[in-house]
Design an enzyme around this catalytic site. Sequence first.
Site, PDB file in Angstrom:
ATOM      1  N   SER A   1      89.629 -32.519 -10.831  1.00 41.19           N
ATOM      2  CA  SER A   1      90.809 -31.867 -10.266  1.00 41.19           C
ATOM      3  C   SER A   1      90.364 -30.810  -9.270  1.00 41.19           C
ATOM      4  CB  SER A   1      91.636 -31.207 -11.382  1.00 41.19           C
ATOM      5  OG  SER A   1      92.664 -30.398 -10.850  1.00 41.19           O
TER       6      SER A   1
ATOM      7  N   TYR B   1      92.176 -26.217 -18.823  1.00 34.40           N
ATOM      8  CA  TYR B   1      92.103 -27.340 -17.889  1.00 34.40           C
ATOM      9  C   TYR B   1      91.081 -27.054 -16.788  1.00 34.40           C
ATOM     10  CZ  TYR B   1      93.808 -31.095 -14.835  1.00 34.40           C
ATOM     11  OH  TYR B   1      93.905 -32.224 -14.056  1.00 34.40           O
TER      12      TYR B   1
END
Length: 255
Positions: free
Chosen positions: A139, A152
Amino acid sequence: MTNRTAIITGGLAGIGLATARLLHSAGHTVAIGARRGDDTSLQDMARDKIGADVFVAPLDVRQRGSVSAFCTSVKNQFGTPQILVNAAGVTRHQTVSDHDLDAWDDVIETNLTGTFLMIHACLPDMMASGWGRIVNIASTAATSAVADHPAYCASKSGVLGLSRAVALEGAPHGVTCTTVSPTWVETEMLRESATTMATQNGTTQADEIAALARANPQNRLVQPDEVAAIVAFLCSDAAPGLTMEDIQINAGAHW
């Protein structure tokens, strides 16, 4: 194109599903592992969207036994997997100060440890066969963080480092390892985060999704098929020299 066996984790939704569909259309045997892989309605959905011959089975990438059982089953039925796409992922919309520790563990174990366990199970056979492609979905959050997704961000940063180590180990044996790092993609994960933000901000899910799109310089959300197209190329014979790289699909947005 050579027919190869491809494992996609988290392949019943979002980026994983789009990737499974594209790799199947390219002629590969596709094996999907997901926590909800024993849900017959989801199995039927996968066969409808991908093909009647797609393999779907339960897989909890956090658990060593589940990873071993799934990979052994795939190998026994279809031969040695030569493509691995780690698309399984979760997030929690929490601040560092107030983060639930069980939620932290779930995110780290799914996104980072799960990626490691899958590679650990598949890499030796790939190196022995002299060909392999590993693509890990990371990401833009791995390099540009925000305060309310700390687990995350940390897990995806770890995936970048792990992928570089795997790339070096696999390089002499014809195995590549890359990461693909999207910004916000229009998936169920995004919709869940938008719902959380809407509750916090007193808005609606649609308002929050629209705001995310407006924050992107292209004034839109990246689509799963866009990510899948890059993943499919990285898994092909056309990309032997692409390894140890992080390819960002950011549409101009850092997050």
